[in-house]
Write a protein that holds these residues in place. Structure first.
Motif, mmCIF file in Angstrom:
data_model
loop_
_atom_site.group_PDB
_atom_site.id
_atom_site.type_symbol
_atom_site.label_atom_id
_atom_site.label_comp_id
_atom_site.label_asym_id
_atom_site.label_seq_id
_atom_site.Cartn_x
_atom_site.Cartn_y
_atom_site.Cartn_z
ATOM 1 N N LEU A 183 0.798 -1.191 -0.068
ATOM 2 C CA LEU A 183 0.123 0.139 -0.017
ATOM 3 C C LEU A 183 0.732 1.348 -0.075
ATOM 4 O O LEU A 183 0.592 2.263 -0.554
ATOM 5 N N GLN A 184 2.170 1.150 0.805
ATOM 6 C CA GLN A 184 2.935 2.456 0.727
ATOM 7 C C GLN A 184 4.073 2.203 -0.251
ATOM 8 O O GLN A 184 4.704 3.268 -0.737
ATOM 9 N N LEU A 185 4.504 0.989 -0.658
ATOM 10 C CA LEU A 185 5.780 1.006 -1.298
ATOM 11 C C LEU A 185 5.608 0.381 -2.754
ATOM 12 O O LEU A 185 4.404 -0.344 -3.036
ATOM 13 N N ASP A 186 6.584 0.915 -3.714
ATOM 14 C CA ASP A 186 6.556 0.393 -4.870
ATOM 15 C C ASP A 186 7.111 -1.218 -4.878
ATOM 16 O O ASP A 186 7.882 -1.477 -3.846
ATOM 17 N N ARG A 187 7.474 -1.912 -5.904
ATOM 18 C CA ARG A 187 7.953 -3.045 -5.870
ATOM 19 C C ARG A 187 9.453 -3.178 -5.553
ATOM 20 O O ARG A 187 9.949 -3.811 -4.622
ATOM 21 N N THR A 188 10.160 -1.986 -5.940
ATOM 22 C CA THR A 188 11.667 -2.056 -5.533
ATOM 23 C C THR A 188 11.820 -1.657 -4.222
ATOM 24 O O THR A 188 12.613 -2.301 -3.677
ATOM 25 N N ALA A 189 11.100 -0.829 -3.797
ATOM 26 C CA ALA A 189 11.233 -0.417 -2.456
ATOM 27 C C ALA A 189 11.038 -1.687 -1.251
ATOM 28 O O ALA A 189 11.699 -1.811 -0.548
ATOM 29 N N GLY A 190 9.733 -2.281 -1.732
ATOM 30 C CA GLY A 190 9.449 -3.498 -0.979
ATOM 31 C C GLY A 190 10.563 -4.557 -0.969
ATOM 32 O O GLY A 190 10.734 -5.417 -0.029
ATOM 33 N N GLY A 191 11.222 -4.653 -2.013
ATOM 34 C CA GLY A 191 12.225 -5.681 -2.243
ATOM 35 C C GLY A 191 13.621 -5.134 -1.410
ATOM 36 O O GLY A 191 14.089 -6.082 -0.726
ATOM 37 N N ARG A 318 -3.561 15.292 2.768
ATOM 38 C CA ARG A 318 -2.414 14.978 1.951
ATOM 39 C C ARG A 318 -1.538 14.075 3.019
ATOM 40 O O ARG A 318 -1.141 14.553 3.889
ATOM 41 N N VAL A 319 -1.392 12.895 2.643
ATOM 42 C CA VAL A 319 -0.824 12.035 3.645
ATOM 43 C C VAL A 319 0.728 11.894 3.504
ATOM 44 O O VAL A 319 0.788 11.110 2.391
ATOM 45 N N ALA A 320 1.351 12.401 4.440
ATOM 46 C CA ALA A 320 2.726 12.272 4.388
ATOM 47 C C ALA A 320 3.204 11.699 5.736
ATOM 48 O O ALA A 320 2.783 12.343 6.736
ATOM 49 N N THR A 321 3.816 10.486 5.563
ATOM 50 C CA THR A 321 4.038 9.822 7.145
ATOM 51 C C THR A 321 5.501 9.375 7.191
ATOM 52 O O THR A 321 6.159 8.870 6.172
ATOM 53 N N LYS A 322 5.830 9.608 8.464
ATOM 54 C CA LYS A 322 7.113 8.880 8.547
ATOM 55 C C LYS A 322 6.796 7.753 9.393
ATOM 56 O O LYS A 322 6.112 7.606 10.375
ATOM 57 N N LEU A 323 7.417 6.668 9.117
ATOM 58 C CA LEU A 323 7.101 5.273 9.556
ATOM 59 C C LEU A 323 8.284 4.842 10.320
ATOM 60 O O LEU A 323 9.529 4.971 9.675
ATOM 61 N N LYS A 324 8.211 3.898 11.368
ATOM 62 C CA LYS A 324 9.414 3.475 11.890
ATOM 63 C C LYS A 324 8.970 1.918 11.763
ATOM 64 O O LYS A 324 8.385 1.381 12.678
ATOM 65 N N VAL A 325 9.739 1.098 10.563
ATOM 66 C CA VAL A 325 9.308 -0.350 10.567
ATOM 67 C C VAL A 325 10.593 -1.022 11.065
ATOM 68 O O VAL A 325 11.513 -1.005 10.264
ATOM 69 N N MET A 326 10.410 -1.663 12.311
ATOM 70 C CA MET A 326 11.616 -2.493 12.810
ATOM 71 C C MET A 326 12.821 -1.912 12.516
ATOM 72 O O MET A 326 13.999 -2.263 12.312
ATOM 73 N N GLY A 327 12.878 -0.494 13.054
ATOM 74 C CA GLY A 327 14.148 0.313 13.164
ATOM 75 C C GLY A 327 14.720 0.766 11.861
ATOM 76 O O GLY A 327 15.794 1.225 11.577
ATOM 77 N N VAL A 328 13.667 0.576 10.671
ATOM 78 C CA VAL A 328 14.163 0.811 9.360
ATOM 79 C C VAL A 328 13.383 2.349 9.074
ATOM 80 O O VAL A 328 12.278 2.496 9.550
ATOM 81 N N ASP A 329 14.201 3.309 8.655
ATOM 82 C CA ASP A 329 13.486 4.692 8.709
ATOM 83 C C ASP A 329 12.777 4.652 7.258
ATOM 84 O O ASP A 329 13.416 4.212 6.099
ATOM 85 N N ALA A 331 9.923 7.029 5.012
ATOM 86 C CA ALA A 331 8.890 8.225 5.066
ATOM 87 C C ALA A 331 8.230 8.155 3.517
ATOM 88 O O ALA A 331 8.715 7.759 2.635
ATOM 89 N N VAL A 332 6.857 8.056 3.663
ATOM 90 C CA VAL A 332 6.166 8.127 2.194
ATOM 91 C C VAL A 332 5.053 9.076 2.372
ATOM 92 O O VAL A 332 4.683 9.528 3.165
ATOM 93 N N MET A 333 4.781 9.558 1.113
ATOM 94 C CA MET A 333 3.848 10.681 1.045
ATOM 95 C C MET A 333 3.116 10.561 -0.235
ATOM 96 O O MET A 333 3.865 10.112 -1.386
ATOM 97 N N LEU A 371 10.819 7.263 0.571
ATOM 98 C CA LEU A 371 12.238 7.485 1.399
ATOM 99 C C LEU A 371 12.720 6.493 2.243
ATOM 100 O O LEU A 371 12.203 6.571 3.298
ATOM 101 N N LEU A 372 13.416 5.439 1.748
ATOM 102 C CA LEU A 372 13.594 4.240 2.778
ATOM 103 C C LEU A 372 15.170 4.529 3.263
ATOM 104 O O LEU A 372 16.036 4.554 2.284
ATOM 105 N N GLY A 373 15.485 4.365 4.494
ATOM 106 C CA GLY A 373 16.869 4.334 4.763
ATOM 107 C C GLY A 373 17.428 5.704 4.832
ATOM 108 O O GLY A 373 18.694 5.660 4.829
#
Lengths: 815, 102
Positions: A183-191, A318-329, A331-333, A371-373
């Motif tokens: 829902l938040q990431l494209d395939r590359t980011a998901g990978g 407008r949803v811009a959110t910073k998420l902390k997934v398992m210590g991984v930085d 941000a998606v918007m 924005l991952l990492g």
């Protein structure tokens, strides 16, 4: 005459609405009544994963305790579920039979965990992850269980997986889609995210549809997938999405699509006195599952209801959110993929470091980003996105800070409007923070505690600190406790050492008595014991109760309360005779596992506590100190003894190191290694201290290496030409570290904090002229060493548990 | 309720805890540096950690496995999310022996 407002739902939306209303004088206008399913005040659901992980205490995630409702004259029906809203009679009915009339009613029902259709969900060991009670049930089920499966690889599923991982479980994530967080990431980011998570120890199964939860005797044993495959597990957490809670609204005759439909006024089109906000509502065809829209809606509705701005309207978020997934930085918007021909995608990927950045630009403005990492690039992008600012001609500037300076982050914070949200977890704006600073919160700790900013996932803490500096300037007070050596004695290490020496404090209880007002602090005891032993050597007055159990019984406590025993095998070189002794002890005392450790020693696991003294006696080998915060082992390769490539005698050096430094206490454990050539088979460059032989007949000494929770190549301290010199500089570095590091600061953090140049200046160049003194002090510690396994056992620890005694029939006191 | 004699108070090291078995029941008995005695269930409700092996300070004990911390007076957890410990009355008899009521 005051009107009556009934808010159904005491979660993040309902309680936030009431907070906003109170801020706007809502108390004068309304008598406020709230209903909450859960028998608590309201808490921050975002932080549940931290509770699961053990990083937060449940009481720390409460936003408003029950007292808050009382103080504000809000009637809270906690633990009462609303069963009906009668719009004609304008009353709300609770499941306790109570009835509340209303003038206006707000549905803030939130959403529920969605459990996909599959068999076996009613068994013991199947959980959803939505409430504090869910979290509690999961935690209670964990003991004695090893493997968990999380169904759902979305944000919440990964958060649950992190919690379980941190509780020591083997965790499998089973996801229906072909990449994580689709829902938040494209395939590359998901990978890339997947790769990072795999490295953290998570196991991930994509494109797997679970059709059955398998069980035996009513308890979970595994999963069966549609493709016929199975997975063994002891428990299952279903986190496959959320569904807005709409049943109550349907029954009240309100228009419901996916959520309860509301207009820009947040009222139902069917009834101007009925409102809906948060995850249960649907505005302009959209439902939201994040907090930022909920804050917006609560504010707008509070303005309308309080009549501060009766015409306020909501136009979507407008949803811009910073998420902390398992210590991984992360941000998606906005949007996730380019959708028109003219959209530009600017991307940068660096899978190995877990970095991925993508910005979607439409008509010169940002319409989406991932924005991952790279947390540093996030604030600037969020700001440009929020304001619809024109992007720079050189698109690279979107992704990288080309000026290289730190000034920009502060400058961009300065230019943010007061409403800009800084802490997403708790919905704290820049204005809130500035007000708190003006109100007297002058240290980061006080500021965070008073505003709750930065107390969630913590990613915004840097921004909060920068705002504090902006607003308070020179008046910023540093919170002193961050510099204390141990939390219970209010002194930084140098001052503490000075006081201990000046007052001759040789025991932990003496330190508490003299320097902490007599107040014992459990968390401070082991740190003080370690420091006192370092400072006083033989004069140290050992109080057993100040030691962690491992150091009381000289073995390592394991998860089942048995112990592991590691005899010292100098340099990893053993003999048939030693092996026989170890094997005999393993048999005699029923070791549950005999394991070669990462430090090339033999670990006897599963030894009963009361057997420990007998094991030592039978082994008749020195203690290998696998337990203390102390020098552990020196791993070696075979060096010149047998290796074709060896250019230095690493085995002989390793043995000499281990014989010399065995048992030396330090702020944290020290793992060493020596390598006989630059092939570095013993991994000496990623040890706390390592020595590597070079072909020139010299040894390179590395310090501050790490290959544990993080990986760091050590820095070269110096290059020397003999074993004696290696021993000298290693010892000098150890002593310097022992004296200057904070308790539980590993060498790699210490070296980074102090800087290798500074370390080198003191330890090698001796610019402070303390080299000889450091040498003498480490020598004194070496001389003071006594093998703990030769000590008289601490009888009250080792005596066997009492057998039942005859009950005393009358109480001894004669009552 | 039954009453048990655990013997001399010296059997519990100052500032530490020790596990005793009273019938089927395991009980951790703590003797603080201030000289107070406390008795609780022997295992941490979280992961069954042996509480008597924990670090005792003031009237608190820290479980050695995962650092859940309990108030020995009430049994309430003060750090971590955990059930409350069962506590038992314990006293020293006029002859210096520890008397436990479970």
């Amino acid at each position: 005459m005051k009107k009556k407002l009934v808010v159904i739902g005491n979660g993040m939306a309902g309680a936030r609405l009431v907070e906003e209303l109170l801020l706007r004088g809502g108390k004068e206008r309304f008598d406020i009544v709230m209903f909450g399913d859960e028998p608590y005040g309201n808490y921050n659901r975002i932080l549940l994963s931290n509770v699961l992980a053990g990083a937060h205490d449940p009481k720390d995630i409460f936003i408003n305790p029950l007292r808050w409702y009382e103080e504000n004259n809000i009637t809270l029906h906690a633990g009462v579920r609303v069963v009906a809203v009668d719009r004609h009679a304008k009353i709300v009915r609770g499941d306790n039979g109570g009835v509340e009339p209303y003038d206006d009613v707000v549905f803030a029902l939130g959403s529920s965990a969605f459990v996909p259709r599959m068999e076996g969900t009613a068994q013991e060991g199947v959980f959803v992850f939505r409430t504090l009670d869910d979290c509690d049930s999961i935690l209670k089920y964990i003991p004695g269980r090893k493997t968990a499966a999380v169904i759902g690889g979305g944000l919440l599923g990964l958060e649950a997986a992190r919690g379980l991982l941190q509780r020591g479980m083997n965790v499998h994530v089973v996801h229906l889609m072909n990449h994580l967080m689709e829902l938040q990431l494209d395939r590359t980011a998901g990978g890339i995210l997947q790769r990072t998570l795999l490295q953290m120890g998570l196991r991930i199964h994509l494109e797997k549809a679970t059709c059955e939860i398998l069980g035996q005797d009513g308890a979970v044993t595994g999963l069966r997938f549609q493709d016929g495959g199975t997975l063994d597990c002891d428990m299952v957490v279903v986190s496959a999405g959320i569904r807005p809670n709409t049943q109550l609204a349907r029954e009240a005759g309100l228009t419901v699509a996916r959520g309860i439909v509301v207009g820009d006024d947040l009222a139902s089109p069917d009834d101007p006195h009925v409102f809906a906000i948060g995850e249960c509502s649907e505005h302009a065809g959209k439902t939201y599952g994040l907090v930022a829209p909920l804050w917006d809606q609560a504010r707008v509705l509070a303005e309308r209801l309080s009549a501060r701005k009766p015409g306020a309207t909501y136009h979507g978020s407008r949803v811009a959110t910073k998420l902390k997934v398992m210590g991984v930085d992360l941000a998606v918007m906005g949007e996730r993929e380019a959708s028109t021909e003219n959209d530009e995608e600017v991307t940068y990927a660096e899978a190995k470091r877990g970095v991925y950045k993508k910005v979607i630009v439409r008509d010169g403005r940002i319409v989406g980003a991932i924005l991952l990492g790279d947390p540093e690039a996030a604030p600037g992008l969020v700001q440009s996105f929020d304001r619809g600012a024109e992007v720079p001609e050189n698109r690279a500037e979107l992704l990288f800070r080309l000026d290289g300076g730190d000034g920009r982050a502060a400058a961009s914070l300065e230019s943010l409007p007061d409403e800009a949200q800084i802490c997403n977890c708790n919905g704290i704006s820049k204005g809130d923070i500035l007000r708190a600073v003006r109100g007297g919160a002058r240290s980061l700790k006080v500021l965070c505690e008073s505003t709750r900013a930065g107390t969630g996932c913590g990613t915004c803490k840097g921004d909060v600190g920068a705002l504090l500096e902006l607003a308070a300037g020179d008046a910023v007070v540093e919170d002193p406790s961050v510099h204390y050596y141990v939390p219970g004695v209010p002194l930084p290490k140098p001052e503490l050492v000075e006081e201990i020496r000046a007052r001759g404090l040789t025991s932990v209880s003496a330190v508490f008595r003299e320097l902490a007002g007599g107040k014992e602090d459990t968390a401070s005891k082991p740190g003080l014991a370690s420091l006192l032993k370092t400072l006083w050597g033989k004069e140290y007055v050992d109080e057993r109760d100040a030691r962690f159990i491992n150091d009381r019984v000289h073995a390592n406590i394991q998860r089942d309360a048995t112990f592991s025993v590691i005899p010292r095998i100098y340099g990893g070189v053993t003999s048939a005779d030693q092996l026989r002794k170890i094997a005999n002890a393993a048999d005699k005392y029923g070791a549950k596992m005999v394991k070669i450790t990462g430090g090339q020693r033999i670990d006897l696991l599963g030894i009963k506590k009361e057997d420990l003294p007998h094991v030592w006696r039978d082994l008749d080998m020195p203690s290998g100190h696998a337990y203390s915060k102390a020098f552990r082992t020196c791993k070696t390769c075979v060096g010149t003894d047998f290796c074709r490539y060896g250019v230095g005698d690493s085995t002989g050096l390793g043995i000499a190191i281990e014989e010399r430094f065995q048992g030396i206490e330090s702020p944290h454990k020290m793992k060493l290694a020596t390598a006989g050539c630059p092939r570095n088979c013993s991994e000496a460059t990623t040890k706390d201290i390592g020595a590597v032989a070079t072909s020139g007949g010299t040894w390179e000494i590395y310090v501050g290496g790490a290959a544990g929770s993080r990986v760091r190549k050590g820095d070269i301290l110096c290059t020397v030409d003999s074993h004696d010199s290696v021993l000298r500089y290693m010892g000098r570095f150890m002593q310097y570290y022992r004296e200057n590091a904070k308790y539980l600061e590993r060498t790699y953090d210490f070296v980074e904090r102090v800087g290798i140049e500074e370390v080198r200046k003191v330890v090698v160049d001796d610019v402070e002229g303390i080299g000889a003194r450091l040498d003498a002090d480490i020598e004194a510690s070496v001389q003071a060493y006594a093998d703990p396994w030769k000590e008289v056992p601490h009888v009250t620890q080792f005596s066997e548990k009492l057998e039942p005694l005859e009950p005393v029939l009358a109480r001894a006191s004669g009552e | 309720m039954s009453t048990w004699n655990l013997g001399s108070v010296e059997r519990i090291a100052l500032g530490e805890g020790r596990t005793f078995r009273a019938g089927e029941l395991e009980v951790a008995v703590f003797r603080t540096r201030a000289g107070e005695l406390f008795a609780t269930q022997a295992q941490c409700p979280h992961g069954q950690g042996p509480l008597a092996d924990g670090i005792v300070g003031a009237a608190r004990v820290v479980c050695p496995l995962h650092a859940y911390t309990f108030d020995l007076r009430t049994g309430c957890v003060t750090q971590g999310a955990c059930d409350t410990l069962r506590t038992y009355p314990v006293e020293v008899s006029s002859t210096g022996e520890v008397i436990l009521h479970v």
